[in-house]
Design a protein around this motif. Structure first.
Motif, PDB file in Angstrom:
ATOM      1  N   ILE A  82     -60.323 -13.581 -14.572  1.00 13.44           N
ATOM      2  CA  ILE A  82     -61.334 -14.638 -14.664  1.00 13.44           C
ATOM      3  C   ILE A  82     -61.870 -14.998 -13.284  1.00 13.44           C
ATOM      4  O   ILE A  82     -63.083 -15.112 -13.074  1.00 13.44           O
ATOM      5  CB  ILE A  82     -60.750 -15.882 -15.363  1.00 13.44           C
ATOM      6  CG1 ILE A  82     -60.508 -15.580 -16.845  1.00 13.44           C
ATOM      7  CG2 ILE A  82     -61.682 -17.079 -15.217  1.00 13.44           C
ATOM      8  CD1 ILE A  82     -59.762 -16.669 -17.573  1.00 13.44           C
ATOM      9  N   LEU A  83     -60.967 -15.183 -12.312  1.00 13.53           N
ATOM     10  CA  LEU A  83     -61.405 -15.540 -10.964  1.00 13.53           C
ATOM     11  C   LEU A  83     -62.203 -14.405 -10.332  1.00 13.53           C
ATOM     12  O   LEU A  83     -63.179 -14.645  -9.612  1.00 13.53           O
ATOM     13  CB  LEU A  83     -60.193 -15.885 -10.096  1.00 13.53           C
ATOM     14  CG  LEU A  83     -59.435 -17.166 -10.472  1.00 13.53           C
ATOM     15  CD1 LEU A  83     -58.293 -17.419  -9.503  1.00 13.53           C
ATOM     16  CD2 LEU A  83     -60.374 -18.369 -10.490  1.00 13.53           C
ATOM     17  N   GLY A  84     -61.796 -13.153 -10.603  1.00 14.70           N
ATOM     18  CA  GLY A  84     -62.566 -12.022 -10.102  1.00 14.70           C
ATOM     19  C   GLY A  84     -63.963 -11.985 -10.703  1.00 14.70           C
ATOM     20  O   GLY A  84     -64.954 -11.731 -10.013  1.00 14.70           O
ATOM     21  N   PHE A  85     -64.050 -12.257 -12.010  1.00 15.37           N
ATOM     22  CA  PHE A  85     -65.344 -12.296 -12.702  1.00 15.37           C
ATOM     23  C   PHE A  85     -66.237 -13.392 -12.111  1.00 15.37           C
ATOM     24  O   PHE A  85     -67.420 -13.160 -11.826  1.00 15.37           O
ATOM     25  CB  PHE A  85     -65.111 -12.547 -14.193  1.00 15.37           C
ATOM     26  CG  PHE A  85     -66.353 -12.849 -14.976  1.00 15.37           C
ATOM     27  CD1 PHE A  85     -67.231 -11.842 -15.354  1.00 15.37           C
ATOM     28  CD2 PHE A  85     -66.648 -14.159 -15.339  1.00 15.37           C
ATOM     29  CE1 PHE A  85     -68.389 -12.131 -16.067  1.00 15.37           C
ATOM     30  CE2 PHE A  85     -67.795 -14.461 -16.052  1.00 15.37           C
ATOM     31  CZ  PHE A  85     -68.670 -13.442 -16.420  1.00 15.37           C
ATOM     32  N   ILE A  86     -65.664 -14.587 -11.899  1.00 13.15           N
ATOM     33  CA  ILE A  86     -66.458 -15.691 -11.340  1.00 13.15           C
ATOM     34  C   ILE A  86     -66.845 -15.383  -9.897  1.00 13.15           C
ATOM     35  O   ILE A  86     -67.941 -15.745  -9.442  1.00 13.15           O
ATOM     36  CB  ILE A  86     -65.673 -17.014 -11.432  1.00 13.15           C
ATOM     37  CG1 ILE A  86     -65.394 -17.362 -12.896  1.00 13.15           C
ATOM     38  CG2 ILE A  86     -66.455 -18.148 -10.774  1.00 13.15           C
ATOM     39  CD1 ILE A  86     -64.523 -18.600 -13.077  1.00 13.15           C
ATOM     40  N   THR A 123     -74.491 -18.547 -18.539  1.00 12.04           N
ATOM     41  CA  THR A 123     -73.393 -19.458 -18.860  1.00 12.04           C
ATOM     42  C   THR A 123     -72.703 -19.043 -20.145  1.00 12.04           C
ATOM     43  O   THR A 123     -71.474 -19.115 -20.269  1.00 12.04           O
ATOM     44  CB  THR A 123     -73.928 -20.896 -18.998  1.00 12.04           C
ATOM     45  OG1 THR A 123     -74.558 -21.295 -17.781  1.00 12.04           O
ATOM     46  CG2 THR A 123     -72.794 -21.869 -19.316  1.00 12.04           C
ATOM     47  N   GLU A 124     -73.497 -18.599 -21.138  1.00  6.85           N
ATOM     48  CA  GLU A 124     -72.928 -18.186 -22.426  1.00  6.85           C
ATOM     49  C   GLU A 124     -71.991 -16.990 -22.255  1.00  6.85           C
ATOM     50  O   GLU A 124     -70.896 -16.958 -22.834  1.00  6.85           O
ATOM     51  CB  GLU A 124     -74.043 -17.831 -23.411  1.00  6.85           C
ATOM     52  CG  GLU A 124     -74.892 -19.014 -23.863  1.00  6.85           C
ATOM     53  CD  GLU A 124     -75.916 -19.454 -22.831  1.00  6.85           C
ATOM     54  OE1 GLU A 124     -76.080 -18.723 -21.810  1.00  6.85           O
ATOM     55  OE2 GLU A 124     -76.554 -20.505 -23.026  1.00  6.85           O
ATOM     56  N   LEU A 125     -72.389 -16.025 -21.433  1.00  8.21           N
ATOM     57  CA  LEU A 125     -71.536 -14.860 -21.185  1.00  8.21           C
ATOM     58  C   LEU A 125     -70.273 -15.282 -20.439  1.00  8.21           C
ATOM     59  O   LEU A 125     -69.172 -14.806 -20.751  1.00  8.21           O
ATOM     60  CB  LEU A 125     -72.301 -13.808 -20.376  1.00  8.21           C
ATOM     61  CG  LEU A 125     -71.510 -12.545 -20.007  1.00  8.21           C
ATOM     62  CD1 LEU A 125     -71.009 -11.836 -21.255  1.00  8.21           C
ATOM     63  CD2 LEU A 125     -72.369 -11.603 -19.152  1.00  8.21           C
ATOM     64  N   SER A 126     -70.413 -16.178 -19.468  1.00  8.42           N
ATOM     65  CA  SER A 126     -69.250 -16.659 -18.715  1.00  8.42           C
ATOM     66  C   SER A 126     -68.244 -17.325 -19.648  1.00  8.42           C
ATOM     67  O   SER A 126     -67.032 -17.053 -19.575  1.00  8.42           O
ATOM     68  CB  SER A 126     -69.689 -17.658 -17.639  1.00  8.42           C
ATOM     69  OG  SER A 126     -70.566 -17.057 -16.722  1.00  8.42           O
ATOM     70  N   LEU A 127     -68.738 -18.189 -20.531  1.00  5.52           N
ATOM     71  CA  LEU A 127     -67.861 -18.887 -21.465  1.00  5.52           C
ATOM     72  C   LEU A 127     -67.158 -17.897 -22.383  1.00  5.52           C
ATOM     73  O   LEU A 127     -65.937 -18.017 -22.636  1.00  5.52           O
ATOM     74  CB  LEU A 127     -68.673 -19.888 -22.286  1.00  5.52           C
ATOM     75  CG  LEU A 127     -67.904 -20.793 -23.255  1.00  5.52           C
ATOM     76  CD1 LEU A 127     -66.852 -21.610 -22.518  1.00  5.52           C
ATOM     77  CD2 LEU A 127     -68.868 -21.719 -24.000  1.00  5.52           C
ATOM     78  N   ALA A 149     -57.904 -13.662  -6.616  1.00  6.71           N
ATOM     79  CA  ALA A 149     -57.620 -12.798  -7.766  1.00  6.71           C
ATOM     80  C   ALA A 149     -56.700 -11.657  -7.365  1.00  6.71           C
ATOM     81  O   ALA A 149     -55.761 -11.306  -8.094  1.00  6.71           O
ATOM     82  CB  ALA A 149     -58.931 -12.258  -8.337  1.00  6.71           C
ATOM     83  N   GLY A 150     -56.932 -11.077  -6.193  1.00  8.18           N
ATOM     84  CA  GLY A 150     -56.064 -10.006  -5.716  1.00  8.18           C
ATOM     85  C   GLY A 150     -54.646 -10.485  -5.469  1.00  8.18           C
ATOM     86  O   GLY A 150     -53.669  -9.802  -5.815  1.00  8.18           O
TER      87      GLY A 150
END
Length: 394
Positions: free
Chosen positions: A260-264, A294-298, A144-145
């Motif tokens: 997104i990648l940072g969040f994951i 999963t719902e929050l991730s989506l 992400a960075g």
């Protein structure tokens, strides 16, 4: 969710049949897809992926369905980002327009094989070493960075393997249809078609190192990981031609993917802390932390993608970037006889070049940072004008 062996076999056979159909009925005969063809088949592949996800939701439960759609959307977004690099490689090697489909399909098949290997390797590592979640999370945060840094991928088409091949193996700069080898001066040599496939294959391996940890951050079910990855890659060839000319417009996509990648990555590290058995962290005991559902991730994935795409499409800087990139591409295509050998095709490219030149002229005062690019394009436009005048005299 337990997946029976027959379902694994049926899924793999179905995916192989889709790839085979794509090759024998679309790619085997060299041609440039029309906008209608690219649109219809892109919609069809997305439809197949959605129907599969709904079936998984119905028979496997909402948890499995939600994980699949979160993984599919993330992998699809990363695949679109991959198209930027494919575009650079194809442009650098000046692959003839009608042969680009074969190069893209090879890239998709190689990516599918490489990522399948990484999927099963990742599953084995996770089952054997729980601390792998920490490593995967760190990889995603570093990725992400790196995405936040400005990178034009200009050296992706000139990697070490390509330089070694050109130095130690007999190669030619001329294409011979879609052949990988040809005979030149009585000697068997490599064509640029083989070199461009090697370049794309190498980048596919690097992409797999980012995408597989990303989807394992959303689900640890190997079947869901495999199907979400596979369906995100299928239809990428059609999407390339559908988005042709618009890829440069998505100037904020990399920022969205970085978010997104940072969040994951954070989600993976939180999961690792919750499942912790590393001795020097909380004495090997589980750390009470909040886990992301999963719902929050989506919701986060969809929201970030929609926001960044809309910002890109309505951005004036994105429009200027598209105009400059298209003009450069049209000038290169017109000056490359291998790319546009047909007289009518050359005339069409020349008209598009003139339209792009007019758009850039109107934007020049607003975007001073593009002046260097504009000067370079104008030099190529002058060459194209001179060549066009010589051709029309005959």
């Amino acid at each position: 969710m337990t997946v029976p062996g027959w379902l694994w076999a049926a899924t793999i056979v179905f995916i192989v049949l889709l790839v085979a159909y794509d090759f024998f009925f679309h790619v085997r005969k060299a041609h440039t897809p029309t906008l209608k063809e690219a649109s219809v088949w892109s919609a069809l592949y997305v439809g197949i992926a959605v129907v599969f996800g709904l079936g998984l939701w119905l028979f496997g439960g909402h948890q499995a369905g939600g994980e699949y759609f979160a993984g599919y959307i993330t992998e699809k977004a990363l695949s679109v980002d991959n198209l930027f690099v494919f575009l650079v490689i194809i442009s650098s090697f000046r692959v003839p327009r009608e042969d680009q489909q074969k190069v893209l399909l090879f890239g998709i098949v190689f990516a599918l094989i490489a990522r399948t290997g990484f999927i099963f390797l990742g599953a084995q590592l996770i089952n054997s070493f729980a601390w792998m979640f920490y490593l995967f999370g760190l990889i995603l945060l570093l990725t992400a960075g790196n995405m936040l840094k400005k990178d034009d991928h200009s050296d992706d088409a000139d990697n070490v393997i390509i330089r070694l091949a050109r130095r130690f193996l007999p190669t030619t700069d001329k294409y011979d249809g879609d052949r990988l080898f040809t005979v030149q001066n009585g000697q068997r040599v490599l064509t640029p078609m083989l070199l461009v496939m090697v370049a794309i294959g190498g980048t596919d391996i690097l992409f797999a190192l980012d995408s597989i940890p990303a989807i394992y951050g959303l689900t640890q079910n190997v079947y869901i990981v495999f199907t979400a990855t596979a369906f995100s890659l299928l239809g990428l060839r059609q999407l390339y031609f559908l988005l042709d000319g618009l890829l440069d417009r998505l100037i904020y996509l990399s920022y969205g993917l970085a978010a997104i990648l940072g969040f994951i990555g954070v989600k993976l590290i939180l999961h690792a802390l919750h499942e912790n058995n590393v001795p020097f962290i909380n004495e090997g005991q589980s750390v009470p932390v909040v886990e992301v559902s999963t719902e929050l991730s989506l919701g986060v994935i969809i929201g970030v993608l929609v926001l960044t795409v809309l910002m890109s499409l309505f951005s004036k800087a994105g429009k200027a970037n598209t105009a400059v990139s298209n003009a450069r591409r049209h000038a290169q295509n017109y000056l490359n006889p291998d790319y546009t050998s047909d007289e009518f095709e050359r005339e069409r490219v020349f008209r598009e070049l003139l339209e792009e030149e007019q758009q850039i002229h109107g934007m020049e005062k607003k975007y001073r940072d593009r002046v260097k690019d504009i000067d370079e394009i104008r030099a190529r436009v002058r060459e194209a004008h001179e060549l066009h005048d010589r051709i029309t005299k005959f």
